[in-house]
Structure formats: structure tokens, C-alpha cells
Design a protein around this motif. Structure first.
Motif, PDB file in Angstrom:
ATOM      1  N   THR A  96      80.687 122.995  14.103  1.00  9.89           N
ATOM      2  CA  THR A  96      80.728 123.533  15.464  1.00  9.89           C
ATOM      3  C   THR A  96      79.437 123.142  16.190  1.00  9.89           C
ATOM      4  O   THR A  96      78.409 122.902  15.549  1.00  9.89           O
ATOM      5  N   HIS A  97      79.523 123.106  17.542  1.00 11.48           N
ATOM      6  CA  HIS A  97      78.282 122.939  18.303  1.00 11.48           C
ATOM      7  C   HIS A  97      77.427 124.195  18.104  1.00 11.48           C
ATOM      8  O   HIS A  97      77.973 125.300  17.974  1.00 11.48           O
ATOM      9  N   LEU A  98      76.116 124.029  18.107  1.00 11.46           N
ATOM     10  CA  LEU A  98      75.245 125.184  17.848  1.00 11.46           C
ATOM     11  C   LEU A  98      75.421 126.278  18.896  1.00 11.46           C
ATOM     12  O   LEU A  98      75.289 127.464  18.594  1.00 11.46           O
ATOM     13  N   ASP A  99      75.746 125.892  20.143  1.00 12.95           N
ATOM     14  CA  ASP A  99      75.942 126.929  21.158  1.00 12.95           C
ATOM     15  C   ASP A  99      77.290 127.635  21.002  1.00 12.95           C
ATOM     16  O   ASP A  99      77.560 128.623  21.696  1.00 12.95           O
ATOM     17  N   ASP A 100      78.141 127.143  20.097  1.00 12.44           N
ATOM     18  CA  ASP A 100      79.391 127.851  19.764  1.00 12.44           C
ATOM     19  C   ASP A 100      79.288 128.526  18.399  1.00 12.44           C
ATOM     20  O   ASP A 100      80.298 128.916  17.814  1.00 12.44           O
ATOM     21  N   THR A 101      78.084 128.609  17.847  1.00  9.04           N
ATOM     22  CA  THR A 101      77.883 129.162  16.506  1.00  9.04           C
ATOM     23  C   THR A 101      77.166 130.498  16.633  1.00  9.04           C
ATOM     24  O   THR A 101      76.111 130.577  17.258  1.00  9.04           O
ATOM     25  N   THR A 102      77.747 131.535  16.049  1.00 11.11           N
ATOM     26  CA  THR A 102      77.074 132.840  16.117  1.00 11.11           C
ATOM     27  C   THR A 102      75.932 132.876  15.093  1.00 11.11           C
ATOM     28  O   THR A 102      75.963 132.130  14.096  1.00 11.11           O
ATOM     29  N   PRO A 103      74.939 133.735  15.314  1.00 10.29           N
ATOM     30  CA  PRO A 103      73.868 133.866  14.310  1.00 10.29           C
ATOM     31  C   PRO A 103      74.431 134.218  12.930  1.00 10.29           C
ATOM     32  O   PRO A 103      73.941 133.721  11.910  1.00 10.29           O
ATOM     33  N   GLU A 104      75.511 135.036  12.894  1.00 16.67           N
ATOM     34  CA  GLU A 104      76.094 135.421  11.599  1.00 16.67           C
ATOM     35  C   GLU A 104      76.681 134.195  10.887  1.00 16.67           C
ATOM     36  O   GLU A 104      76.516 134.009   9.687  1.00 16.67           O
ATOM     37  N   GLU A 105      77.378 133.342  11.675  1.00 16.82           N
ATOM     38  CA  GLU A 105      77.987 132.160  11.061  1.00 16.82           C
ATOM     39  C   GLU A 105      76.905 131.179  10.595  1.00 16.82           C
ATOM     40  O   GLU A 105      77.029 130.536   9.548  1.00 16.82           O
ATOM     41  N   PHE A 106      75.828 131.084  11.386  1.00 18.66           N
ATOM     42  CA  PHE A 106      74.711 130.213  10.998  1.00 18.66           C
ATOM     43  C   PHE A 106      74.143 130.669   9.643  1.00 18.66           C
ATOM     44  O   PHE A 106      73.900 129.859   8.745  1.00 18.66           O
ATOM     45  N   ALA A 107      73.955 131.990   9.523  1.00 15.63           N
ATOM     46  CA  ALA A 107      73.412 132.530   8.262  1.00 15.63           C
ATOM     47  C   ALA A 107      74.380 132.278   7.110  1.00 15.63           C
ATOM     48  O   ALA A 107      73.966 131.933   5.993  1.00 15.63           O
ATOM     49  N   HIS A 108      75.679 132.396   7.394  1.00 14.21           N
ATOM     50  CA  HIS A 108      76.705 132.214   6.366  1.00 14.21           C
ATOM     51  C   HIS A 108      76.676 130.784   5.829  1.00 14.21           C
ATOM     52  O   HIS A 108      76.765 130.551   4.627  1.00 14.21           O
ATOM     53  N   MET A 109      76.515 129.803   6.732  1.00 14.90           N
ATOM     54  CA  MET A 109      76.528 128.422   6.214  1.00 14.90           C
ATOM     55  C   MET A 109      75.216 128.013   5.564  1.00 14.90           C
ATOM     56  O   MET A 109      75.176 127.068   4.788  1.00 14.90           O
ATOM     57  N   ALA A 110      74.148 128.765   5.849  1.00 15.65           N
ATOM     58  CA  ALA A 110      72.904 128.513   5.114  1.00 15.65           C
ATOM     59  C   ALA A 110      72.982 129.140   3.707  1.00 15.65           C
ATOM     60  O   ALA A 110      72.369 128.649   2.761  1.00 15.65           O
ATOM     61  N   ALA A 111      73.781 130.226   3.618  1.00 11.98           N
ATOM     62  CA  ALA A 111      73.868 130.952   2.330  1.00 11.98           C
ATOM     63  C   ALA A 111      74.499 130.092   1.235  1.00 11.98           C
ATOM     64  O   ALA A 111      74.025 130.077   0.097  1.00 11.98           O
ATOM     65  N   VAL A 112      75.606 129.423   1.559  1.00 11.91           N
ATOM     66  CA  VAL A 112      76.176 128.445   0.633  1.00 11.91           C
ATOM     67  C   VAL A 112      76.350 127.142   1.404  1.00 11.91           C
ATOM     68  O   VAL A 112      77.014 127.139   2.416  1.00 11.91           O
ATOM     69  N   PRO A 113      75.746 126.074   0.994  1.00  4.70           N
ATOM     70  CA  PRO A 113      75.189 125.817  -0.321  1.00  4.70           C
ATOM     71  C   PRO A 113      73.697 126.126  -0.490  1.00  4.70           C
ATOM     72  O   PRO A 113      73.238 126.314  -1.609  1.00  4.70           O
ATOM     73  N   TYR A 114      72.910 126.147   0.592  1.00 10.03           N
ATOM     74  CA  TYR A 114      71.456 126.039   0.418  1.00 10.03           C
ATOM     75  C   TYR A 114      70.839 127.221  -0.342  1.00 10.03           C
ATOM     76  O   TYR A 114      70.208 127.052  -1.385  1.00 10.03           O
ATOM     77  N   LEU A 115      70.990 128.464   0.199  1.00  9.20           N
ATOM     78  CA  LEU A 115      70.315 129.583  -0.455  1.00  9.20           C
ATOM     79  C   LEU A 115      70.859 129.817  -1.862  1.00  9.20           C
ATOM     80  O   LEU A 115      70.096 130.105  -2.794  1.00  9.20           O
ATOM     81  N   ALA A 116      72.175 129.676  -2.014  1.00  5.99           N
ATOM     82  CA  ALA A 116      72.780 129.861  -3.342  1.00  5.99           C
ATOM     83  C   ALA A 116      72.151 128.906  -4.356  1.00  5.99           C
ATOM     84  O   ALA A 116      71.799 129.304  -5.475  1.00  5.99           O
ATOM     85  N   ALA A 117      72.008 127.648  -3.947  1.00  5.61           N
ATOM     86  CA  ALA A 117      71.403 126.660  -4.861  1.00  5.61           C
ATOM     87  C   ALA A 117      69.966 127.066  -5.184  1.00  5.61           C
ATOM     88  O   ALA A 117      69.517 126.957  -6.336  1.00  5.61           O
ATOM     89  N   GLY A 118      69.261 127.555  -4.168  1.00  4.34           N
ATOM     90  CA  GLY A 118      67.872 127.975  -4.390  1.00  4.34           C
ATOM     91  C   GLY A 118      67.781 129.192  -5.309  1.00  4.34           C
ATOM     92  O   GLY A 118      66.950 129.234  -6.220  1.00  4.34           O
ATOM     93  N   TYR A 119      68.654 130.187  -5.075  1.00  2.00           N
ATOM     94  CA  TYR A 119      68.636 131.400  -5.923  1.00  2.00           C
ATOM     95  C   TYR A 119      68.891 131.030  -7.389  1.00  2.00           C
ATOM     96  O   TYR A 119      68.188 131.472  -8.297  1.00  2.00           O
ATOM     97  N   LEU A 120      69.949 130.236  -7.611  1.00  2.81           N
ATOM     98  CA  LEU A 120      70.341 129.945  -8.999  1.00  2.81           C
ATOM     99  C   LEU A 120      69.337 129.024  -9.676  1.00  2.81           C
ATOM    100  O   LEU A 120      69.006 129.193 -10.855  1.00  2.81           O
ATOM    101  N   THR A 121      68.845 128.055  -8.911  1.00  2.00           N
ATOM    102  CA  THR A 121      67.902 127.109  -9.508  1.00  2.00           C
ATOM    103  C   THR A 121      66.614 127.831  -9.896  1.00  2.00           C
ATOM    104  O   THR A 121      66.122 127.684 -11.018  1.00  2.00           O
ATOM    105  N   THR A 122      66.076 128.640  -8.988  1.00  2.00           N
ATOM    106  CA  THR A 122      64.828 129.330  -9.330  1.00  2.00           C
ATOM    107  C   THR A 122      65.070 130.374 -10.431  1.00  2.00           C
ATOM    108  O   THR A 122      64.190 130.643 -11.231  1.00  2.00           O
TER     109      THR A 122
END
Ligand SMILES: NC(=O)c1ccc[n+]([C@@H]2O[C@H](COP(=O)([O-])OP(=O)(O)OC[C@H]3O[C@@H](n4cnc5c(N)ncnc54)[C@H](OP(=O)(O)O)[C@@H]3O)[C@@H](O)[C@H]2O)c1
Length: 266
Positions: A96-122
């Protein structure tokens, strides 16, 4: 690295690339630990792998939350020991365009894959480093190499995952623990059904790249782990595009964005 007899934790194993990766590791004699939120799907996959003569354990988990990932690390470590291989594959996010992305959805797509990979790896890495062996595999997207319009939130999470991969590579040198990043082109999984609106925002250039099946990705991934390869980008045309993007990022970004209708302010 020897796959037979190894223990592999795969996130996002309930469908698509992750499920195919689990079947492929099991086919090569690994014990597979299947993580995702859909318990029933995981159970069915574990049954299928077992029926085919492999070994699989379903461990339902939401790896996009710190609590969920921490609980998964604890369960896996207690019941199966520290895995030899961690495959960070769970991922979601609409294009989606960033101006069509809610803060909640932005956080959701950072959660998987990025944060999940970071949590499990560390969570798992200290024991892997103490043991002096193992491999972390991060499944990433072409958008981590070439950004196209209407994928800003998705792209930033994948660039963060790329940063995590490079940081790991630097930190793990000499420890006996390796890192593999796998970047496939478009895959015929359920991703585009699970993330509605994304298929419409794929760049035009994707039409000339061959689409891959989850099984093709799985074969490349398991082989890359076996031969301890650092990076796998495929198909070949995507590898060329990624190489060119390193040299002339702005030019490649313009070419990839070409053919899209200009957005008009209402
Ligand atoms: N499809 C493509 O064209 C393509 C191309 C390149 C890279 N990739 C990347 O490859 C990865 C896998 O994609 P795919 O095509 O296999 O997608 P998919 O078919 O939509 O599968 C996504 C998997 O991630 C799991 N998942 C999502 N959120 C989760 C959470 N919070 N906790 C645990 N598991 C979670 C899902 O399981 P549950 O819903 O059961 O939790 C599912 O097993 C993604 O990171 C994707 O960006 C995909």
C-alpha cells in the motif's frame, strides 16, 4: 552443513514457502519444528510429514509478539534443545502507499518478518554461538533490493530484515554460526490472498520474471544451507536486477516504477 539429523525451527510453516521448506528439510532427514499461529494447519502438516517418514512437531506461536516469540524459544529449547537451523520465514504485509497505511498496519508488517526474526534470533543465538555451530536463514523479498511504489511499509520491514542479516553476518564471523539470506521472486503461495490488494501493486517488471513454486524455493533454501551459502537471489533475472540496483539504485528504481499511472490528488 549436515542436514540429516539436524533440528530445524521454521516460522510461517503453516502454509506457502514455510510449509514447503519444512517438508524439504524433513525429506532430508531433519527434525522439523513447525511454528505459526494456525494450530490445525500445523498439526495437519506434521501428520503429513510423519506419514511420509519424516519427523515434525507442531508448535503454535505468534512470533510477531515478544511474548509469543519468547514462549516459542523456551518451549523449543526445553523440548528439543537449541535448534541447529532457524528459518525466519513468517511474513505478512500488504502493498500500500504509506499515506494509505495506518500506524497499526505499519506496526503489523514490521512485526513479521522483521521483529519476529530479531526476537527469535537473539533468543536462540547465545546458545548457538556457545555451541559453535548452526545457521540462521532469513527469507526476504525482492523489495529489499529494489523498492517500487505502493510498498513503503512492506519495503521498510524487508530492508530492516536485510540490515539484521548483514549485522548478523558481521557479528558471527569466526563463531561457527552462519547466515543465509534467501530472496525469491514472486512465489505462487497464498501470500497474495492473505494480503489483499498486494497483487495489484506488483511492479510491471515482475510480469517478465518466471513465478516460482514454494517447492522450488524450498529446494534452493535447503541446498543453500547444506552448502553454507550466504545469499541466494533467484530467478537469474532478479539476481541481475539486484546487482544493477547496487550500482545504480535510482535508475533501477525509476525503471521498476515505470508504467504505473500517476497518482492524482482528489
Ligand atoms: N509469495 C511471494 O511472492 C514471496 C516472494 C518473496 C518473499 N516472500 C516472503 O516469504 C515469506 C513467506 O511468504 P509466503 O509466500 O509463504 O506467505 P504466506 O503463504 O502468506 O505464508 C505466511 C506464513 O507466515 C505465517 N505468519 C504470519 N504472521 C505470523 C505470526 N504473527 N506468527 C507466526 N506466523 C505468522 C503464516 O501462518 P499463520 O497465519 O498460521 O500464523 C504463514 O504460515 C514472507 O516473509 C514473504 O514476504 C514471499
Amino acid at each position: 552443513m549436515r542436514i540429516t539429523g539436524s533440528t530445524v525451527l521454521i516460522t510461517g510453516a503453516s502454509m506457502g514457502i514455510g510449509a514447503a521448506v519444512a517438508r524439504e528439510f524433513a525429506r532430508h532427514g531433519a527434525t522439523t519444528l513447525l511454528a505459526a499461529r494456525s494450530a490445525e494447519r500445523l498439526r495437519r502438516l506434521a501428520d503429513r510429514i510423519t506419514a511420509d517418514g519424516g519427523t515434525a512437531h507442531a508448535i503454535p506461536a505468534d512470533v510477531g509478539t515478544l511474548d509469543g516469540a519468547t514462549a516459542l524459544v523456551a518451549t523449543v529449547t526445553e523440548d528439543h534443545g537449541t535448534p541447529d537451523i532457524l528459518v525466519n520465514n513468517a511474513g505478512a504485509g500488504r502493498f500500500t502507499h504509506l499515506d494509505d497505511t495506518t500506524p497499526e498496519e505499519f506496526a503489523h508488517m514490521a512485526a513479521v518478518p522483521y521483529l519476529a526474526a530479531g526476537y527469535l534470533t537473539t533468543g536462540l543465538l547465545p546458545a548457538m554461538v556457545r555451541r559453535g555451530s548452526g545457521r540462521v536463514v532469513n527469507v526476504n523479498s525482492p523489495v529489499s533490493r529494489v523498492v517500487w511504489p505502493a510498498a513503503g511499509g512492506y519495503a521498510s520491514a524487508r530492508w530492516a530484515l536485510r540490515g539484521l542479516t548483514e549485522g548478523l553476518r558481521a557479528d558471527l564471523a569466526g563463531t561457527g554460526v552462519g547466515v543465509t539470506e534467501v530472496v525469491p521472486g514472486e512465489v505462487t503461495s497464498e501470500y497474495f490472498t492473505n494480503n489483499p490488494g498486494s497483487a495489484e501493486n506488483l511492479p510491471a517488471v515482475s510480469r517478465i520474471l518466471p513465478r516460482l513454486s514454494p517447492e522450488q524455493v524450498a529446494r534452493r533454501l535447503v541446498y543453500a544451507v547444506a552448502v553454507e551459502r550466504d545469499e541466494v537471489i533467484f530467478p537469474a533475472a532478479l539476481r541481475l536486477l539486484a546487482a544493477q540496483a547496487r550500482l545504480t539504485p535510482r535508475l533501477v528504481a525509476r525503471v521498476v516504477a515505470a508504467g504505473r499511472p500517476r497518482r492524482r490528488t482528489p
